[in-house]
Design a protein around this motif. Structure first.
Motif, PDB file in Angstrom:
ATOM      1  N   ILE A  35       0.875  -1.178   0.000  1.00 36.90           N
ATOM      2  CA  ILE A  35       0.000   0.000   0.000  1.00 36.90           C
ATOM      3  C   ILE A  35       0.910   1.225   0.000  1.00 36.90           C
ATOM      4  CG2 ILE A  35      -1.805   1.303   1.195  1.00 36.90           C
ATOM      5  CD1 ILE A  35      -2.653  -1.292   2.585  1.00 36.90           C
ATOM      6  N   ASN A  36       1.103   1.816  -1.159  1.00 34.60           N
ATOM      7  CA  ASN A  36       1.947   3.018  -1.227  1.00 34.60           C
ATOM      8  C   ASN A  36       1.612   3.831  -2.477  1.00 34.60           C
ATOM      9  OD1 ASN A  36       3.965   2.265  -3.471  1.00 34.60           O
ATOM     10  ND2 ASN A  36       4.161   0.522  -2.059  1.00 34.60           N
ATOM     11  N   ALA A  37       1.938   5.108  -2.418  1.00 32.63           N
ATOM     12  CA  ALA A  37       1.578   6.034  -3.492  1.00 32.63           C
ATOM     13  C   ALA A  37       2.239   5.662  -4.812  1.00 32.63           C
ATOM     14  CB  ALA A  37       1.960   7.460  -3.088  1.00 32.63           C
ATOM     15  N   ASN A  38       3.503   5.284  -4.766  1.00 31.45           N
ATOM     16  CA  ASN A  38       4.254   5.013  -5.991  1.00 31.45           C
ATOM     17  C   ASN A  38       3.613   3.903  -6.819  1.00 31.45           C
ATOM     18  OD1 ASN A  38       6.593   5.644  -7.589  1.00 31.45           O
ATOM     19  ND2 ASN A  38       7.384   3.625  -7.034  1.00 31.45           N
ATOM     20  N   SER A  39       3.063   2.898  -6.140  1.00 30.60           N
ATOM     21  CA  SER A  39       2.452   1.775  -6.863  1.00 30.60           C
ATOM     22  C   SER A  39       1.052   2.128  -7.376  1.00 30.60           C
ATOM     23  CB  SER A  39       2.361   0.544  -5.953  1.00 30.60           C
ATOM     24  OG  SER A  39       1.448   0.784  -4.887  1.00 30.60           O
ATOM     25  N   GLN A  40       0.486   3.241  -6.909  1.00 32.53           N
ATOM     26  CA  GLN A  40      -0.910   3.553  -7.259  1.00 32.53           C
ATOM     27  C   GLN A  40      -1.065   4.687  -8.260  1.00 32.53           C
ATOM     28  OE1 GLN A  40      -3.893   3.744  -4.173  1.00 32.53           O
ATOM     29  NE2 GLN A  40      -2.753   2.403  -2.794  1.00 32.53           N
ATOM     30  N   ILE A  41      -0.095   5.588  -8.304  1.00 29.13           N
ATOM     31  CA  ILE A  41      -0.255   6.804  -9.114  1.00 29.13           C
ATOM     32  C   ILE A  41      -0.553   6.491 -10.585  1.00 29.13           C
ATOM     33  CG2 ILE A  41       0.967   8.832 -10.005  1.00 29.13           C
ATOM     34  CD1 ILE A  41       2.432   8.957  -7.296  1.00 29.13           C
ATOM     35  N   ASN A  42       0.157   5.510 -11.130  1.00 30.05           N
ATOM     36  CA  ASN A  42      -0.013   5.191 -12.558  1.00 30.05           C
ATOM     37  C   ASN A  42      -0.861   3.958 -12.802  1.00 30.05           C
ATOM     38  OD1 ASN A  42       1.620   7.381 -13.487  1.00 30.05           O
ATOM     39  ND2 ASN A  42       3.417   6.237 -12.777  1.00 30.05           N
ATOM     40  N   ASP A  43      -1.543   3.490 -11.772  1.00 28.20           N
ATOM     41  CA  ASP A  43      -2.416   2.323 -11.892  1.00 28.20           C
ATOM     42  C   ASP A  43      -3.859   2.820 -11.972  1.00 28.20           C
ATOM     43  OD1 ASP A  43      -3.981   0.085 -11.622  1.00 28.20           O
ATOM     44  OD2 ASP A  43      -3.154  -0.541  -9.691  1.00 28.20           O
ATOM     45  N   SER A  44      -4.467   2.676 -13.114  1.00 30.13           N
ATOM     46  CA  SER A  44      -5.816   3.230 -13.318  1.00 30.13           C
ATOM     47  C   SER A  44      -6.857   2.556 -12.437  1.00 30.13           C
ATOM     48  CB  SER A  44      -6.217   3.100 -14.794  1.00 30.13           C
ATOM     49  OG  SER A  44      -6.265   1.729 -15.156  1.00 30.13           O
ATOM     50  N   ASN A  45      -6.540   1.404 -11.862  1.00 29.71           N
ATOM     51  CA  ASN A  45      -7.499   0.682 -11.028  1.00 29.71           C
ATOM     52  C   ASN A  45      -7.229   0.888  -9.530  1.00 29.71           C
ATOM     53  OD1 ASN A  45      -9.786  -0.957 -10.810  1.00 29.71           O
ATOM     54  ND2 ASN A  45      -8.529  -2.794 -10.480  1.00 29.71           N
ATOM     55  N   SER A  46      -6.313   1.782  -9.180  1.00 34.83           N
ATOM     56  CA  SER A  46      -5.920   1.950  -7.776  1.00 34.83           C
ATOM     57  C   SER A  46      -6.913   2.826  -7.008  1.00 34.83           C
ATOM     58  CB  SER A  46      -4.529   2.589  -7.691  1.00 34.83           C
ATOM     59  OG  SER A  46      -4.574   3.937  -8.158  1.00 34.83           O
ATOM     60  N   VAL A  47      -6.799   2.787  -5.682  1.00 33.80           N
ATOM     61  CA  VAL A  47      -7.621   3.651  -4.826  1.00 33.80           C
ATOM     62  C   VAL A  47      -7.311   5.115  -5.146  1.00 33.80           C
ATOM     63  CG1 VAL A  47      -8.207   4.282  -2.448  1.00 33.80           C
ATOM     64  CG2 VAL A  47      -7.707   1.888  -3.012  1.00 33.80           C
ATOM     65  N   TYR A  48      -6.030   5.434  -5.322  1.00 31.92           N
ATOM     66  CA  TYR A  48      -5.616   6.805  -5.649  1.00 31.92           C
ATOM     67  C   TYR A  48      -6.300   7.294  -6.928  1.00 31.92           C
ATOM     68  CZ  TYR A  48      -2.619  10.683  -7.127  1.00 31.92           C
ATOM     69  OH  TYR A  48      -2.166  11.910  -7.544  1.00 31.92           O
ATOM     70  N   SER A  49      -6.247   6.495  -7.990  1.00 29.99           N
ATOM     71  CA  SER A  49      -6.840   6.902  -9.274  1.00 29.99           C
ATOM     72  C   SER A  49      -8.352   7.062  -9.139  1.00 29.99           C
ATOM     73  CB  SER A  49      -6.515   5.883 -10.366  1.00 29.99           C
ATOM     74  OG  SER A  49      -5.121   5.876 -10.619  1.00 29.99           O
ATOM     75  N   TYR A  50      -8.941   6.225  -8.309  1.00 34.46           N
ATOM     76  CA  TYR A  50     -10.390   6.310  -8.084  1.00 34.46           C
ATOM     77  C   TYR A  50     -10.754   7.607  -7.365  1.00 34.46           C
ATOM     78  CZ  TYR A  50     -15.132   4.671  -7.100  1.00 34.46           C
ATOM     79  OH  TYR A  50     -16.491   4.542  -7.046  1.00 34.46           O
ATOM     80  N   TYR A  51      -9.998   7.980  -6.330  1.00 35.03           N
ATOM     81  CA  TYR A  51     -10.229   9.251  -5.637  1.00 35.03           C
ATOM     82  C   TYR A  51     -10.046  10.424  -6.602  1.00 35.03           C
ATOM     83  CZ  TYR A  51     -11.071   8.331  -0.661  1.00 35.03           C
ATOM     84  OH  TYR A  51     -11.651   7.990   0.537  1.00 35.03           O
ATOM     85  N   LYS A  52      -9.048  10.312  -7.452  1.00 33.42           N
ATOM     86  CA  LYS A  52      -8.785  11.364  -8.439  1.00 33.42           C
ATOM     87  C   LYS A  52     -10.010  11.554  -9.347  1.00 33.42           C
ATOM     88  CE  LYS A  52      -5.169  12.410 -11.835  1.00 33.42           C
ATOM     89  NZ  LYS A  52      -3.895  11.972 -12.387  1.00 33.42           N
ATOM     90  N   GLU A  53     -10.619  10.440  -9.712  1.00 33.65           N
ATOM     91  CA  GLU A  53     -11.808  10.495 -10.562  1.00 33.65           C
ATOM     92  C   GLU A  53     -13.004  11.074  -9.799  1.00 33.65           C
ATOM     93  OE1 GLU A  53     -14.078   9.771 -14.127  1.00 33.65           O
ATOM     94  OE2 GLU A  53     -11.977  10.163 -13.648  1.00 33.65           O
ATOM     95  N   LEU A  54     -13.171  10.700  -8.532  1.00 30.90           N
ATOM     96  CA  LEU A  54     -14.254  11.268  -7.714  1.00 30.90           C
ATOM     97  C   LEU A  54     -14.130  12.791  -7.629  1.00 30.90           C
ATOM     98  CD1 LEU A  54     -14.350   8.754  -4.707  1.00 30.90           C
ATOM     99  CD2 LEU A  54     -16.139   9.037  -6.449  1.00 30.90           C
ATOM    100  N   ILE A  55     -12.899  13.263  -7.413  1.00 32.31           N
ATOM    101  CA  ILE A  55     -12.659  14.703  -7.308  1.00 32.31           C
ATOM    102  C   ILE A  55     -12.961  15.389  -8.639  1.00 32.31           C
ATOM    103  CG2 ILE A  55     -10.870  16.458  -6.948  1.00 32.31           C
ATOM    104  CD1 ILE A  55      -9.545  14.415  -4.967  1.00 32.31           C
ATOM    105  N   ARG A  56     -12.559  14.753  -9.737  1.00 33.56           N
ATOM    106  CA  ARG A  56     -12.825  15.320 -11.070  1.00 33.56           C
ATOM    107  C   ARG A  56     -14.330  15.462 -11.308  1.00 33.56           C
ATOM    108  NH1 ARG A  56     -14.300  13.965 -15.931  1.00 33.56           N
ATOM    109  NH2 ARG A  56     -14.511  11.741 -15.453  1.00 33.56           N
TER     110      ARG A  56
END
Length: 556
Positions: A451-472
């Protein structure tokens, strides 16, 4: 439609600086660490960064005990570092919110150092001093951090009030000079260019001046102080004065931390026409899992009451006040461990579901560092691993008074303790999660390897990318900011279903809070609506809501 304001349309990200990013290898996060990660926050899509206190402090309560409101704690850097952070944030159109702690100072603040010296010191009445009562404390109030709320001072044979730690004496807001000093501090930061303030326990600043004993329940060590410190007799007068003299002169975002408030109280603190604050943090949904020892319990948040409380706040502030939306902050455990499922199987799905449920509501959403990664609670093995003053004091109080066994308290701390929110931000899978090259001030959660940012930033299926989409989506669809809220199927024991409506635009939000699939018939008017976000990334069967599924339908 109600008046448009930038702070209604913003998403706020809270940083706990000690645990965010260490730039100099001393094991403690700092201001330059935050500056180095501004591009990460810009990419996520947030608009405002709320930074927990960075002022000069002896650090008894991790910076919430301030000894100089116009200086930076040396562990965090210098005022030049702060100015650079502010400048770099503004270059990226990111706003900075400071944490104002005005209910109390540190006992090492020059005002208190003077105040305790003598009865006739000019600073004596900056704090709340009382004579002993029958040789003991002035009343039976207990401190929030265990023990009495009164501390004896030999210099003058009197007690001073501290609702929190004994190193956090309460300021006397009845004194005009105190208020003038505090307003000058706000003005100083505003002139520096900060964009707003989160105000710590701001509804405690006015106390009932008779300071009576609180009601004491059987088995309790101290009386109930809340009726005499929360939402006190002059609190609105003080906040309106603060607004008139300082806040109204700048275009700020202001949010008050207010425990023990109702929506009626909030309408006064944050009503559109009351000239106090923009919004408040309320805690009604955060106390649903309290037990006989207060927050120290293994109770779960009951789901139907949770929906009803959140909906009550949505309904009652509609058109007259503004909600703040949050699951996590520096004082709360991780929400995926508390309300979702932090197992490998469901952590990602339930993190995304909880994010959907929160960010689609009406109000300004607050994301706490690591929430956008699905960071979880940590299992602390022994008392040596904990750092939080509240935890250390609670252990001594409850174990010493034989109200709980040591192992039981450690279990409760792992579930509800504030240190869960304070483990270092998990940046990558290198040593110490990329947080520091030194020894971290508090242990890193071992799950940082996956569970870390580096593994999630470029993963379109990650929690991070999902939050990014919610904010958008919040930025694109006006109804998600200004639309009205309506709860459907309020007694459904697994699904949280609500709508947001503005004019002809309507959204249906469905969130499954359980690990079992549920059948649900989509209302007819949404049968042709477009699914704009779904944490499973595809809809297999319109009438089945899968484990921890979140779906948002958009109808224009």
């Amino acid at each position: 439609m109600e008046e448009k304001k930038w702070w209604k349309e913003s998403v706020v990200y809270q940083i706990y600086p000690r645990s965010f990013m260490d730039s100099n290898g001393d094991g403690i996060g700092d201001l330059n660490g935050i500056t180095n990660k501004l591009d990460y926050l810009k990419d996520l899509g947030v608009d405002v960064i709320w930074i927990s206190p960075v002022y000069e402090s002896p650090n008894d309560d991790n910076g919430y005990d301030i000894s100089d409101y116009k200086a930076i704690m040396k562990e965090f850097g210098t005022m030049e570092d702060f100015d650079r952070l502010l400048s770099e944030a503004h270059k990226r159109n990111l706003k900075i919110v400071m944490d104002l702690v005005f209910n109390h100072t540190s006992d090492e603040h020059p005002w208190f150092v003077e105040s305790r010296k003598s009865l006739d010191n000019p600073y004596r009445d900056y704090y709340i001093w009382k004579n002993p009562k029958e040789g003991k404390e002035p009343n039976n109030w207990g401190s929030w951090f265990s023990g009495s709320a009164w501390e004896y001072s030999e210099e003058t044979d009197m007690y001073y009030l501290h609702i929190f730690s004994k190193k956090q004496p309460d300021l006397n807001w009845e004194n005009d000079k105190v208020r003038e000093e505090l307003y000058r501090i706000i003005d100083w930061w505003c002139k520096k260019g900060v964009d707003g303030f989160r105000m710590d326990v701001i509804n405690f600043i006015s106390k009932v001046q008779s300071f009576p004993d609180g009601q004491k329940e059987k088995g309790q060590l101290y009386g109930d102080k809340i009726p005499y410190i929360a939402n006190g007799p002059r609190v609105h007068e003080f906040l309106q004065e603060m607004n008139e003299k300082v806040l109204s002169k700048y275009d700020l975002i202001t949010v008050g931390e207010t425990t023990h408030v109702t929506p009626e109280d909030a309408k006064q603190y944050a009503g559109f026409d009351t000239q106090e604050l923009n919004m408040v943090f309320q805690f009604e949904h955060m106390t649903l899992d309290f037990g006989e020892l207060g927050k120290w319990s293994d109770k779960k948040i009951p789901f139907v009451p949770l929906k009803k409380i959140l909906s009550k706040w949505q309904y009652e502030l509609e058109g007259c006040g503004w909600n703040s939306l949050y699951w996590e902050n520096h004082d709360q455990p991780r929400i995926v461990s508390r309300l979702g499922d932090d197992s490998l199987k469901y952590r990602d799905l339930s993190s995304k579901m909880l994010g959907t449920c929160l960010l689609m509501m009406k109000g300004t959403p607050y994301i706490y560092q690591g929430q956008e990664l699905g960071m979880t609670n940590m299992e602390f093995k022994s008392m040596e691993d904990f750092r939080d003053l509240e935890i250390l004091n609670a252990y001594n109080e409850f174990v010493d008074n034989k109200l709980a066994e040591p192992e039981e308290m450690i279990r409760y701390f792992n579930l509800k303790g504030r240190d869960n929110a304070r483990t270092p931000m998990q940046w990558d899978d290198s040593e110490n999660a990329g947080f520091t090259k030194g020894t971290p001030w508090i242990k890193v959660n071992p799950n940082y390897t996956y569970i870390n940012a580096n593994s999630q930033i470029n993963d379109s299926n990650s929690v991070y990318s999902y939050y990014k989409e919610l904010i958008r989506l919040r930025k694109e669809i006006e109804a998600l900011v200004y639309g009205t809220y309506a709860l459907l199927d309020e007694n459904h024991e697994s699904l949280y279903i609500y709508t947001r409506t503005l004019g002809s635009t309507s959204l249906l939000i469905i969130c499954n809070f359980t690990e079992t699939e549920k059948s649900y018939t989509i209302p007819k008017e949404y049968e042709e609506a477009k699914v704009i976000i779904n944490n499973y990334r595809n809809r297999a069967n319109d009438n089945i809501i899968r484990p921890y599924e979140a779906i948002v339908y958009h109808k224009i």
